[in-house]
Structures are given as structure tokens and as C-alpha cells.
Design a protein around this motif. Structure first.
Motif, PDB file in Angstrom:
ATOM      1  N   TYR A  64      14.629  80.462  17.344  1.00 53.78           N
ATOM      2  CA  TYR A  64      15.795  79.572  16.893  1.00 53.78           C
ATOM      3  C   TYR A  64      15.218  78.239  16.572  1.00 53.78           C
ATOM      4  O   TYR A  64      14.562  77.672  17.428  1.00 53.78           O
ATOM      5  N   ASP A  65      15.356  77.895  15.194  1.00 56.76           N
ATOM      6  CA  ASP A  65      14.866  76.563  14.852  1.00 56.76           C
ATOM      7  C   ASP A  65      16.084  75.762  14.390  1.00 56.76           C
ATOM      8  O   ASP A  65      16.839  76.049  13.446  1.00 56.76           O
ATOM      9  N   ASP A  66      16.241  74.490  14.894  1.00 56.47           N
ATOM     10  CA  ASP A  66      17.295  73.539  14.483  1.00 56.47           C
ATOM     11  C   ASP A  66      17.087  72.575  13.603  1.00 56.47           C
ATOM     12  O   ASP A  66      17.711  71.769  13.332  1.00 56.47           O
ATOM     13  N   GLY A  67      15.713  72.690  13.021  1.00 54.88           N
ATOM     14  CA  GLY A  67      15.125  71.789  11.955  1.00 54.88           C
ATOM     15  C   GLY A  67      14.205  70.862  12.744  1.00 54.88           C
ATOM     16  O   GLY A  67      13.347  70.384  11.940  1.00 54.88           O
ATOM     17  N   GLU A  68      14.411  70.558  13.841  1.00 50.75           N
ATOM     18  CA  GLU A  68      13.328  69.707  14.684  1.00 50.75           C
ATOM     19  C   GLU A  68      12.605  70.447  16.029  1.00 50.75           C
ATOM     20  O   GLU A  68      11.555  70.046  16.224  1.00 50.75           O
ATOM     21  N   ARG A  69      13.356  71.420  16.443  1.00 50.81           N
ATOM     22  CA  ARG A  69      12.764  72.033  17.554  1.00 50.81           C
ATOM     23  C   ARG A  69      13.088  73.648  17.631  1.00 50.81           C
ATOM     24  O   ARG A  69      13.838  74.021  17.015  1.00 50.81           O
ATOM     25  N   THR A  70      11.992  74.122  18.265  1.00 54.70           N
ATOM     26  CA  THR A  70      12.072  75.767  18.195  1.00 54.70           C
ATOM     27  C   THR A  70      12.134  76.334  19.735  1.00 54.70           C
ATOM     28  O   THR A  70      11.315  76.005  20.427  1.00 54.70           O
ATOM     29  N   VAL A  71      13.285  77.146  19.626  1.00 50.09           N
ATOM     30  CA  VAL A  71      13.481  77.815  20.893  1.00 50.09           C
ATOM     31  C   VAL A  71      12.935  79.208  20.999  1.00 50.09           C
ATOM     32  O   VAL A  71      13.421  80.068  19.943  1.00 50.09           O
ATOM     33  N   VAL A  72      11.983  79.586  21.804  1.00 51.42           N
ATOM     34  CA  VAL A  72      11.611  80.901  21.583  1.00 51.42           C
ATOM     35  C   VAL A  72      12.270  81.952  22.713  1.00 51.42           C
ATOM     36  O   VAL A  72      12.345  81.283  23.819  1.00 51.42           O
ATOM     37  N   LEU A  73      12.713  82.981  22.106  1.00 59.35           N
ATOM     38  CA  LEU A  73      13.667  83.926  23.044  1.00 59.35           C
ATOM     39  C   LEU A  73      12.528  85.271  23.167  1.00 59.35           C
ATOM     40  O   LEU A  73      12.404  85.954  22.307  1.00 59.35           O
ATOM     41  N   THR A  74      12.266  85.314  24.498  1.00 59.96           N
ATOM     42  CA  THR A  74      11.369  86.864  24.649  1.00 59.96           C
ATOM     43  C   THR A  74      12.268  87.748  24.996  1.00 59.96           C
ATOM     44  O   THR A  74      13.313  87.834  24.759  1.00 59.96           O
ATOM     45  N   ALA A  75      11.384  88.956  24.958  1.00 56.73           N
ATOM     46  CA  ALA A  75      12.368  90.166  25.033  1.00 56.73           C
ATOM     47  C   ALA A  75      13.177  90.274  26.453  1.00 56.73           C
ATOM     48  O   ALA A  75      14.133  90.894  26.450  1.00 56.73           O
ATOM     49  N   ASP A  76      12.549  89.736  27.460  1.00 54.10           N
ATOM     50  CA  ASP A  76      13.293  89.499  28.691  1.00 54.10           C
ATOM     51  C   ASP A  76      14.287  88.638  28.254  1.00 54.10           C
ATOM     52  O   ASP A  76      15.437  88.960  29.060  1.00 54.10           O
ATOM     53  N   ASP A  77      14.415  87.615  27.712  1.00 55.91           N
ATOM     54  CA  ASP A  77      15.546  86.709  27.515  1.00 55.91           C
ATOM     55  C   ASP A  77      16.744  87.602  26.817  1.00 55.91           C
ATOM     56  O   ASP A  77      17.683  87.428  27.247  1.00 55.91           O
ATOM     57  N   ILE A  78      16.200  88.164  25.783  1.00 59.61           N
ATOM     58  CA  ILE A  78      17.408  89.041  25.033  1.00 59.61           C
ATOM     59  C   ILE A  78      17.887  90.223  25.945  1.00 59.61           C
ATOM     60  O   ILE A  78      18.995  90.130  26.072  1.00 59.61           O
ATOM     61  N   ALA A  79      17.164  90.749  26.764  1.00 63.54           N
ATOM     62  CA  ALA A  79      17.867  91.770  27.789  1.00 63.54           C
ATOM     63  C   ALA A  79      18.659  91.174  28.874  1.00 63.54           C
ATOM     64  O   ALA A  79      19.324  91.778  29.230  1.00 63.54           O
ATOM     65  N   SER A  80      18.540  89.904  29.109  1.00 60.16           N
ATOM     66  CA  SER A  80      19.273  89.335  30.306  1.00 60.16           C
ATOM     67  C   SER A  80      20.709  88.947  29.711  1.00 60.16           C
ATOM     68  O   SER A  80      21.464  88.724  30.332  1.00 60.16           O
ATOM     69  N   LEU A  81      20.836  89.192  28.255  1.00 61.56           N
ATOM     70  CA  LEU A  81      22.076  88.935  27.819  1.00 61.56           C
ATOM     71  C   LEU A  81      23.042  89.909  28.039  1.00 61.56           C
ATOM     72  O   LEU A  81      22.684  91.187  28.066  1.00 61.56           O
ATOM     73  N   PRO A  82      24.252  89.823  28.100  1.00 64.71           N
ATOM     74  CA  PRO A  82      25.187  90.799  28.713  1.00 64.71           C
ATOM     75  C   PRO A  82      25.648  91.636  27.323  1.00 64.71           C
ATOM     76  O   PRO A  82      26.730  91.461  26.906  1.00 64.71           O
ATOM     77  N   ALA A  83      24.856  92.218  26.755  1.00 65.54           N
ATOM     78  CA  ALA A  83      24.776  93.007  25.693  1.00 65.54           C
ATOM     79  C   ALA A  83      25.961  94.104  25.727  1.00 65.54           C
ATOM     80  O   ALA A  83      25.772  94.714  26.873  1.00 65.54           O
TER      81      ALA A  83
END
Length: 300
Positions: A64-83
Motif C-alpha cells: 500500500y502506497d500513501d504517496g510518501e510511504r509504502t507498506v509491504v504486506l506479505t502472504a503471512d500478513d494477509i493470512a493473519s487477517l480474519p478473512a
């Protein structure tokens, strides 16, 4: 048609097993790009802007890019969400059909009964027709929570996803704020013009002329021999990147009606079950979160 999802429609204690199919398809002629000089295929590659290397899908994360900073979301990050992985299409409420804004309608799906007896399916369909209501439902598809309208089309239940309220833009056109005077004669003539074009809508009368002409052009070129051998348009081969049945429908309906009436009464006895249901939902979410985190740790 191919089934894309299987689950169950639930309203009250009634459970209607269904299969979900995409209700629409794209009829556009598929085209791809080639090099004008020799007809060679144009390939799009995933190239890293830092090292210029082609990156396989296995090595790609989301960010995710907010215009100044970029946050990298790994596959493990996505898997940790309460999907949401529920296979239920939950009816939230029944609303007057004319309250559904056409602007919010999105992708449409057909629902087919997925049980030995379609009685519950037909009951829901006839109820929607008789009451002239549309069911607002909530469900999950492809790891996204969806809001949708459940309505009747002929003999089939149709599920049509809805845009979320914040996805619909508010129009702001200054010109429309200016007062405009319309005379009675102008309105009369305009109405007369509308009347002259009036007809019953028949979608079969309309065709995509552009796509028809495009197909005619392609067929003409093929007939003249103005075509390449498809195999010759490729260069060297690139390496590959790494519901349950309802036992007693009548009993379920009666129990659902009684529970709904009790909830409306607003008595003290109603609050306890509601709290219990809420606690159960909260507990389930915590359990799902804990399980997801545990899986993420194991995979790490």
C-alpha cells in the motif's frame, strides 16, 4: 455454466442450500498486441524497478502506497487477517424493491437449489414475489465481504452484488444549482417527443454493432489468407513461473417468526439470547484470529 461457489442461503432458522453461477458473460472479441513489423507477440513482464530483473509470481507481495510511504504486506500478513470463509449467504433484511438504487447494482449471479428437494428455495422465491420485497444479504466471495440484493428473475433467484455506500460518488455540478425556467409549452413538446419514442423494452432488439463488424472484418481477412501462423508469432519459449438439508421446514419457519416477535417485544428475556449470540460471534472471531496467527507462526 460452471459453479463458482456453493453454500446456503439462511434467513431465520431456514437453510436453503444453493449453487452459485455467474449470470453474465463478456461477448467482446478477444484481441492481443503484436509487433507491427513482424507480427510477434508483445509480452508484459513483471520487472522490478530497482534491479531490472523479471520477478516470478512466487516472489511478489502486495503493498500500500500513501504517496510518501509504502507498506509491504506479505502472504503471512494477509493470512493473519480474519478473512470470512463462511459458506453462508445471510439474509440481513427484506426491503421494498423500489428502494434499491440501480446505481449500486454490480455483478449478477444465478442461484440453483442444491438439495434433493427445492421446497425451501421455491418458498423463498414465492415469498419475495408475493411481498414485493428484495432481500439484502451479506456473504463472502474471493476473500471479500459482499453486500448483495437477492431478487427473483423468472423462476430463478438472482444474487446481485451491491456497491458499498462510500463507493458511490456524490455529484457536484455547479451548473445545476442555477435556477432554470421551463415553460409549460416546452414541457408539453418535450413530453410529446418522449411519447413518439415510447415502446416496451426488448433487449433482444439491440446488438453490439461494433463487435459484429469486428468479427466480419476478421472473417474476411481469414478468407483472403491475410493471416499468420499463430506458432510463428511466438519467440523462444519462456520458462514457466515457478448446506445442509432442512429437516422440518415448517418448524424452522415457526421458530424464526416466534424469535422475531420476541425480539421486537424487547423484553429482558430477549436480551440474554442476543447477548449470548453476540458473545458466541465474538468468541468465534477471536478463535479464528488465534487460529490464523498460529498458522502464520507455523509457516514462518
Amino acid at each position: 455454466m460452471r459453479t463458482i461457489w456453493k453454500g446456503a442461503l439462511t434467513f431465520g432458522l431456514v437453510n436453503v442450500p444453493v449453487k452459485v453461477y455467474s449470470a453474465t458473460e463478456d461477448h467482446d472479441v478477444p484481441l492481443h498486441q503484436v509487433h507491427a513489423a513482424d507480427g510477434g507477440r508483445i509480452r508484459y513482464q513483471r520487472i522490478c524497478e530497482l534491479d531490472g530483473e523479471v520477478v516470478p509470481y512466487a516472489d511478489i507481495d502486495k503493498a500500500y502506497d500513501d504517496g510518501e510511504r509504502t507498506v509491504v504486506l506479505t502472504a503471512d500478513d494477509i493470512a493473519s487477517l480474519p478473512a470470512e470463509r463462511s459458506r453462508e449467504i445471510e439474509v440481513v433484511e427484506f426491503v421494498p424493491s423500489d428502494q434499491i438504487d440501480l446505481l449500486t447494482l454490480d455483478k449478477a449471479y444465478y442461484l440453483e437449489p442444491d438439495s434433493s428437494s427445492p421446497k425451501a428455495y421455491v418458498l423463498l422465491r414465492q415469498t419475495l414475489e408475493q411481498t414485493e420485497r428484495t432481500a439484502i444479504v451479506r456473504f463472502s466471495l474471493r476473500q471479500k465481504t459482499r453486500l448483495a440484493a437477492l431478487r427473483v428473475r423468472g423462476d430463478v433467484l438472482v444474487l446481485q452484488t451491491l456497491l458499498w455506500a462510500d463507493e458511490v460518488r456524490e455529484p457536484a455540478f455547479p451548473a445545476l444549482d442555477e435556477p432554470v425556467k421551463i415553460s409549460a409549452k416546452e414541457l408539453e413538446l418535450s413530453a410529446s417527443l418522449v411519447d413518439s419514442f415510447s415502446a416496451d423494452f426488448d433487449p433482444d432488439q439491440f446488438v453490439d454493432e461494433y463487435q459484429q463488424e469486428l468479427r466480419t472484418l476478421i472473417d474476411a481477412k481469414l478468407e483472403k489468407g491475410d493471416a499468420l501462423d499463430t506458432a510463428e508469432t511466438f519467440g523462444e519459449e519462456q520458462p514457466a513461473d515457478a448446506g445442509g438439508e432442512v429437516i422440518d421446514l415448517m418448524a424452522a419457519l415457526k421458530a424464526s417468526v416466534e424469535r422475531s416477535r420476541a425480539a421486537r417485544a424487547g423484553g429482558a428475556t430477549d436480551e440474554k439470547p442476543a447477548k449470548k449470540a453476540s458473545d458466541h460471534s465474538s468468541s468465534a472471531k477471536k478463535s479464528a484470529k488465534k487460529s490464523a496467527k498460529s498458522k502464520a507462526k507455523k509457516s514462518a
